[in-house]
Design an enzyme around this catalytic site. Structure first.
Site, PDB file in Angstrom:
ATOM      1  CG  HIS A  72       9.840 -20.536  13.389  1.00 47.24           C
ATOM      2  ND1 HIS A  72       9.172 -19.575  13.919  1.00 47.24           N
ATOM      3  CD2 HIS A  72      10.555 -19.469  12.440  1.00 47.24           C
ATOM      4  CE1 HIS A  72       9.293 -18.137  13.753  1.00 47.24           C
ATOM      5  NE2 HIS A  72      10.423 -18.321  13.125  1.00 47.24           N
ATOM      6  CD  GLU A  75      13.140 -19.630   9.050  1.00 44.79           C
ATOM      7  OE1 GLU A  75      13.723 -18.482   9.188  1.00 44.79           O
ATOM      8  OE2 GLU A  75      11.695 -19.764   8.976  1.00 44.79           O
ATOM      9  CG  HIS A  76      15.240 -18.448  13.526  1.00 53.03           C
ATOM     10  ND1 HIS A  76      15.319 -16.890  13.855  1.00 53.03           N
ATOM     11  CD2 HIS A  76      14.066 -18.344  12.752  1.00 53.03           C
ATOM     12  CE1 HIS A  76      14.212 -16.262  13.514  1.00 53.03           C
ATOM     13  NE2 HIS A  76      13.474 -17.141  12.967  1.00 53.03           N
ATOM     14  CD  GLU A 183       9.563 -14.966  14.332  1.00 55.71           C
ATOM     15  OE1 GLU A 183       8.932 -15.074  13.072  1.00 55.71           O
ATOM     16  OE2 GLU A 183      10.536 -15.608  14.413  1.00 55.71           O
TER      17      GLU A 183
END
Length: 1000
Positions: A72, A75-76, A183
C-alpha cells in the site's frame, strides 16, 4: 474478424509480443486478445470494443509477508516522482492536466493496479507515459516514503514534561505521521473493515491473505525505506506485470509504446510471486477479534458472528459460477432461505459484514452470519446456518430460487454500465483473478459456454444440493469468527502508542534527534517548494469539445404524457419516475427515507415479503425508491427546493409485463402491517447507517455544516445525514409492539399522501417496441393510483434552522473529518464557472499540500455544488482539527492573493470539463435528461456554463475570488466528526469561536 484490428491474427509477432489467442465475445460485442512479451514474460490482454472510453492498466502481483502495509505504501510512493518526470507528485499533477474519466491506484490483498480511462487519444498517451514511468522507474526517495508511509516528528504543543532527555523535551513530544498511517487508523476504526480483515486472517492464516495488505497501524512504523526499495525491485518488474488495454483504438500503437518506453530495458526474471494455496484443515476453528466502540455506546448486542468456508480455486471458472449462483440462492434477497432464516431468528439486526461469496482471492470463500448480536448467541447462529443448509441439501432447492439467481447473473452480465467504474475497468476486474493466478482469463467472459454447462448439470439432478454438501456441510475448512466490541480499545491503543513513542524518545541519541529535525525541515521545504512541472505532458483548452452531452426526448408516442427516450439499451428496459412531496405532513418528514427503503422489502396485501423479493429477482434487475431534495431551476426566488421520491425499475425486454405487474403491486397494494418484518427492516436500516459514518465521515460532516443554508440542505441532512441516524436511533430504542403498529400506520399515511397519479412524472427508456408496450402499462398504473391536489411538485412548507453552525460530533474514530461550508451562487450565475475552477485550484494548489502532504490526512477537498451554490471544504481521515480549520482560512487568502498562473487556471478548467463531460451509457444519459427536465436544468443553462468556463481568464477568477473569499466573506459553518477526546481538545483551543459538542 475484428474491424478495429483487421490485420492481426493468432501467432502474429509485433514489437516483441506474440499474440497467443484472439477470441470473439459476441455477448459484449468485443474481441479478446491475449499476448506474451517474449523477452520479459510480460503478459498483456486487450479487449477491442467500439467504446470511445479507452482504458489502460498495469498490475503487479504484490504478495506481502507482514502487515506493515508495504504494498500500500509503495502504491503511494511510486506516484511521487519518477525518472522521466522528477516532480514531487506527478499523479496529482496529471489529474490537473488531463480529461481522464477515471484515474487511480488500487491495492488489493495480492495485487496492485494502476488504471485510467479517457476519451481523448492524446490524453491516453500522456497518462500512459506517466503511469509507466512511475511504476517502473520511480524515485522512491526517503522523504517521499516518510510523507506517504510513516515518520516521527516532534509536536511542540504537546511537550512531555517527564521526558529525561532535555533536548528531546525542547523539541516537544514525538508523534507518528504519514498519509497511509492515518488512512489505516481511520480504516481500522470501522467495524465493517475490521470484520472483513478478521475473516481473512482467520480463514487464510498461512498465506498472504492473513496479513493486512493495507497496513495495520500497529505494524506500519516497523517498515523501513530499504524494505520498500527491495519490495519494488522484486515485484515491479515486467516479468511480474500484467498490462491491459481496452477500447476502440488499435492495439499495435499501444504495444509499440510499451515496448519502446519500458520493456526494451528489461530481461526476464523469475519474480517468485506465486500465491500458494492455503493448506486445508481437517477440523473447523474458532477465532475472536475486537473493534473499538465509542465509550458512550451500550456494548450489549454489538458483536458480530459469522461462519466462513474456504471454497473453490479461482481458476475453476465453472465452480466459481456455480458458487456465485448458490450465493444468490442462499443470500441474494430477503426471501432467500439462509438470509431469511438468519434474519427471522431475531438474534441480530442485519447480516454480518463480509457475508457473501468472495471470488477475489486464489482460494475463494463464502461467509454468512449476523451483526448486532449477543456473543452468547454464537452457537445458535451456527445451528441456524447448518440446519438451513442441511434442509436444502436433503429436501432440495426450489427451482424458482435457482431461476431467479441465474436471471440476476444474466441481467448484470448483459447490462452495460460505467458505475462505479468505467466498463473497461469493470471487465478487467472480472478477469483479474483468473489471469493473475495463471488460469484462463477469457473463461469468465465466455458466459454462454459456462451457462450451457450449468444448465446441463442442473438438468441432471441434485447439482446445487451436492455443492452445498461439498463446500459447506462436509468441508472442514471452516472458521467461526466472532467480533466483539471494546469500549476501552481506542484508549488502550492510544496509550500503547504513547508509551511506545515515549520509549523511543527516551532512547534518542543526539544524532537521532538531529535526523528527525532535519527530515522534518527538509520535508517542509520540499512541500513548500514551487515545482517546475513542464516535464509533464498536458492538454490544451483546444483539446476540449465545446459541446455538452445531450439526449433528446423522443416525441411521437401518442396516448401518454410520459417522457420517452428511444435509445439502444441491449434489450433492457428502464422505467423511472418521481412523486412530488408537497402533501407530505411535516411530522412524517424524517420517516420518508425509511418509507422508500421498506416499500419494496415488506411485502404487499397480495404477497409476503419473501414472495415479492423472489419475484423482483426473478423478473427484474432491481426496483428502488429514494427521497432527495434538489433545486428547481424553473422557479425564481429565495427557496428553490424541489423534494421528490424517485422510483426506478429495470428488466430484460422479455420480462416487461411481469415487471409492471410487480410495480403495480408495490405502488397500489402496499401493506405495512407485518410488524415482525418491520422490526427487522428498522434494525437493519439503523445498523447500515451506523456502519456508514466512519467510512463516509467527510460527506456527513459537509451535510451537517450545510443544513441551515436552505430548505434543500436541511431536508438532505434530515434524510441522509447524521440527523437521519439520530431519528432512526430514537425510533428503534426500546421498540415495542405498540410503537411498531404506530410506525406501520405512519408509513401507510406517507403512501396515501405521496402515491398520486397527478403528482407523478414518468420516464420510459429503451428500444421502440418496449416503450410502446410500456405506455399501456403506465396508463393502467396511473388509473389505479390515487388522485392528489396536483400540486405535489410545488414548494413544501418545511421549517429550516438558522444561523451559522460550529459543531463537533463524536463517534468511535481514531481520525477526524473536518468540514467548512459557506454560500456562494449556483450554476445560473455568471460567477459559477469561476467558482467551479476555484474549487479545483484550491484542492490541487493548496489543500493537497497543506492537509495531505504536511498534515498527513488522507485527503483535503474543496467542493463547489453547482445546484445549490454551496462551497465546501472537507478533510478525510485527518489527524488534525484546529490546524485544518486554520488551513481553510489560509486557502481563502491564497485565492485572493492571485499567486497562481494562467496555466493553473487552464488545468482547473480541464478538471471541471473532465467532470461535466464524463461519458454515460445511453440509459444513464437518458435518465439524467429526465431529471434535468424535471428540475428545469435546461441544456441552454448547461451550455452557457461550459462556454463561460472555457473562456475564463486569470482576471475573472481573481475577481470572483475577491468577491467570495476576501476579508468580507461570510462566516463558514463548521462541522467536525471525530472521537470525543479529540473534539474536547479542539474545543479547548477554539475558545473564541467554540464548537458545540454533540454525540452521534
Amino acid at each position: 474478424m475484428d474491424p478495429l484490428n483487421p490485420d492481426l491474427k493468432p501467432g502474429d509477432e509485433l514489437f516483441g509480443y506474440k499474440i497467443l489467442k484472439i477470441i470473439e465475445l459476441p455477448e459484449i460485442k468485443s474481441f479478446f486478445y491475449e499476448l506474451i512479451h517474449d523477452a520479459t514474460g510480460a503478459r498483456h490482454i486487450h479487449i477491442s470494443r467500439p467504446d470511445t472510453e479507452n482504458t489502460f492498466a498495469v498490475t503487479f502481483k504484490t504478495v506481502p509477508s507482514d502487515s506493515t502495509g508495504v504494498a500500500h505504501i509503495l502504491e503511494h510512493t511510486v506516484l511521487c516522482g519518477s525518472e522521466k518526470y522528477p516532480v514531487r507528485d506527478p499523479f496529482f499533477s496529471m489529474i490537473k492536466r488531463s480529461l481522464n474519466t477515471f484515474m487511480n491506484a488500487l491495492t488489493a490483498s495480492d495485487w496492485t493496479m494502476y488504471p485510467f480511462s479517457t476519451q481523448n487519444e492524446k490524453d491516453y498517451y500522456n497518462l500512459m507515459g506517466v503511469y509507466l514511468d512511475a511504476a517502473f522507474f520511480p524515485k522512491l526517495d526517503r522523504l517521499s516514503f516518510k510523507q506517504e508511509g510513516h515518520r516521527l516528528e516532534f509536536e511542540p504543543d504537546d511537550a512531555s514534561p517527564d521526558s529525561p532527555n532535555g533536548q528531546a523535551l525542547d523539541m516537544g513530544r514525538l508523534s507518528y505521521k504519514g498519509v497511509v498511517y492515518n488512512e489505516m487508523k481511520g480504516a481500522m476504526s470501522s467495524p465493517d473493515q475490521v470484520m472483513s480483515r478478521s475473516i481473512l486472517n482467520a480463514l487464510y492464516p498461512d498465506t498472504t491473505y492473513g496479513f493486512n495488505s493495507g497496513g495495520d497501524p500497529a505494524h506500519i512504523p516497523g517498515l523501513t525505506h530499504e524494505e520498500l526499495l527491495a519490495f519494488h525491485r522484486h515485484h515491479y518488474h515486467p516479468s511480474n506485470a500484467y498490462f491491459y488495454t481496452y477500447g476502440n483504438s488499435p492495439l499495435a500503437p499501444r504495444l509499440r509504446f510499451i515496448e519502446a518506453n519500458i520493456l526494451s530495458r528489461f530481461t526476464r526474471i523469475d519474480p517468485k510471486t506465486e500465491v500458494r494455496s492455503q493448506p486445508r484443515w481437517d477440523a473447523p476453528r474458532q477465532k475472536t477479534y475486537y473493534y473499538p466502540l465509542d465509550g458512550t455506546d451500550d456494548p450489549s448486542k454489538k458483536a458480530q458472528v459469522c461462519l466462513a468456508w474456504l471454497t473453490a480455486d479461482i481458476r475453476d471458472a465453472f465452480e466459481v459460477l456455480s458458487l456465485t449462483v448458490l450465493d444468490d440462492v442462499l443470500m441474494g434477497n430477503s426471501g432467500s432461505p439462509l438470509r431469511k432464516a438468519l434474519m427471522e431468528s431475531g438474534l441480530g439486526s442485519t447480516l454480518a459484514d463480509g457475508s457473501s461469496y468472495d471470488s477475489e482471492n486464489k482460494d475463494t470463500m463464502f461467509a454468512c452470519g449476523l451483526k448486532d448480536v449477543d456473543p452468547a448467541s454464537a452457537d445458535a447462529i451456527e445451528k441456524i446456518i447448518f440446519d438451513t443448509l442441511s434442509k436444502l441439501a436433503s429436501d432440495g432447492i426450489d427451482k424458482e430460487l435457482v431461476d431467479s439467481a441465474i436471471h440476476q447473473i444474466e441481467f448484470y452480465r448483459k447490462e452495460i454500465t460505467n458505475t462505479p467504474y468505467p466498463y473497461g475497468i469493470k471487465l478487467l476486474l472480472r478477469i483479474s483473478g483468473d489471469w493473475f493466478h495463471h488460469g484462463d482469463p477469457a473463461a469468465s467472459l465466455k458466459f454462454d459456454i459456462l451457462m450451457d454447462r450449468l444448465s446441463r448439470e442442473l438438468a441432471s439432478g441434485r447439482f446445487l444440493e451436492n455443492q452445498i454438501e461439498k463446500y459447506f456441510l462436509k468441508n472442514p475448512h471452516r472458521a467461526r469468527v466472532t467480533l466483539l466490541p471494546d469500549s476501552a480499545m481506542a484508549e488502550k491503543e492510544t496509550k500503547q502508542v504513547d508509551e511506545e513513542l515515549n520509549r523511543i524518545q527516551k532512547n534518542l541519541s543526539e544524532s537521532d534527534i538531529q535526523e528527525i529535525v532535519s527530515d522534518t525541515r527538509a520535508l517542509a521545504v520540499l512541500q513548500e517548494a514551487k515545482e517546475d512541472v513542464d516535464s509533464l505532458p498536458t492538454l490544451e483548452i483546444s483539446d476540449i469539445d465545446p459541446a455538452i452531452q445531450t439526449v433528446a426526448e423522443t416525441l411521437g408516442y401518442p396516448g401518454t404524457d410520459a417522457c420517452c427516450y428511444e435509445v439502444p439499451t441491449s434489450g433492457i428496459f428502464y422505467f423511472i419516475g418521481a412523486f412530488g412531496l408537497k402533501s407530505l405532513p411535516k411530522s412524517l418528514t424524517s420517516l420518508a427515507p425509511f418509507f422508500c427503503h421498506s416499500l419494496t422489502l415488506i411485502g404487499t396485501s397480495r404477497r409476503s415479503y419473501h414472495e415479492i423479493a423472489r419475484r423482483i429477482d426473478l423478473y427484474t434487475g432491481g426496483i428502488h425508491l429514494s427521497v432527495n431534495a434538489g433545486t428547481d431551476f424553473s422557479r425564481t426566488g429565495e427557496d428553490l427546493c424541489l423534494p421528490v421520491v424517485s422510483f426506478s425499475a429495470k428488466c430484460l425486454s422479455r420480462n416487461l409485463d411481469n415487471m409492471f405487474d410487480i410495480v403495480h403491486e408495490l405502488l397500489c397494494e402496499y401493506d405495512f402491517s407485518d410488524t415482525s418484518r418491520l422490526r427487522q427492516l428498522l434494525m437493519e436500516y439503523r445498523s447500515d447507517m451506523e456502519s456508514a459514518v466512519v467510512s463516509n465521515g467527510h460527506r456527513f460532516a459537509i451535510s451537517l455544516a450545510s443544513r441551515t443554508f436552505s430548505t434543500t440542505s436541511a431536508l438532505n441532512e434530515t434524510w441522509h445525514g447524521i440527523h437521519q441516524l439520530k431519528a432512526v436511533k430514537t425510533l428503534t430504542d426500546g421498540l415495542t409492539d405498540a410503537r411498531l403498529s404506530e410506525i406501520a400506520g405512519d408509513l401507510k399515511k406517507i403512501a396515501v399522501c405521496l402515491l398520486k397519479n397527478n403528482d407523478l412524472k414518468i420516464g420510459l427508456i429503451g428500444e421502440k417496441q418496449d416503450i410502446e408496450a410500456a405506455i399501456h402499462h403506465t396508463e393502467i398504473l396511473k388509473k389505479n393510483l390515487g388522485t392528489g391536489n396536483n400540486d405535489g411538485f410545488s414548494l413544501p412548507e418545511i421549517p429550516t434552522g438558522s444561523g451559522v453552525l460550529r459543531e463537533g460530533w463524536s463517534t468511535a474514530s481514531a481520525v477526524s473529518f473536518v468540514a467548512g461550508v459557506f454560500q456562494t451562487q449556483n450554476i445560473r450565475h455568471a460567477d459559477a464557472p469561476a467558482l467551479a475552477v476555484i474549487s479545483k485550484m484550491l484542492r490541487s494548489l493548496f489543500l493537497h499540500r497543506e492537509i495531505r502532504e504536511k498534515g498527513g490526512a488522507y485527503g483535503g477537498f474543496a467542493v463547489y455544488q453547482l445546484e445549490s451554490g454551496l462551497f465546501c471544504f472537507a478533510s478525510y481521515r485527518d489527524p488534525h482539527i484546529v490546524n485544518t480549520l486554520k488551513v481553510y482560512g489560509e486557502a481563502c487568502d491564497f485565492m485572493v492573493s492571485g499567486d497562481y498562473a494562467d496555466e493553473d487556471i487552464k488545468e482547473a478548467i480541464l478538471q471541471v470539463c473532465a467532470d461535466i463531460d464524463r461519458p454515460d451509457t445511453p440509459n444513464a444519459a437518458a435518465g439524467k435528461a429526465f431529471y434535468r427536465k424535471l428540475t428545469g436544468l435546461t441544456d441552454d443553462i448547461r451550455s452557457a456554463f461550459k462556454q463561460k468556463l472555457m473562456a475564463l481568464d486569470r482576471g475573472t477568477v481573481i475577481a470572483a475570488a475577491r468577491r467570495y473569499f476576501g476579508p468580507d466573506r461570510p462566516e463558514s459553518a463548521v462541522a467536525v466528526i471525530s472521537n470525543e477526546e479529540a473534539l474536547r481538545q479542539a474545543a479547548g483551543k477554539l475558545k473564541d469561536r467554540p464548537l458545540l459538542l454533540h454525540r452521534i
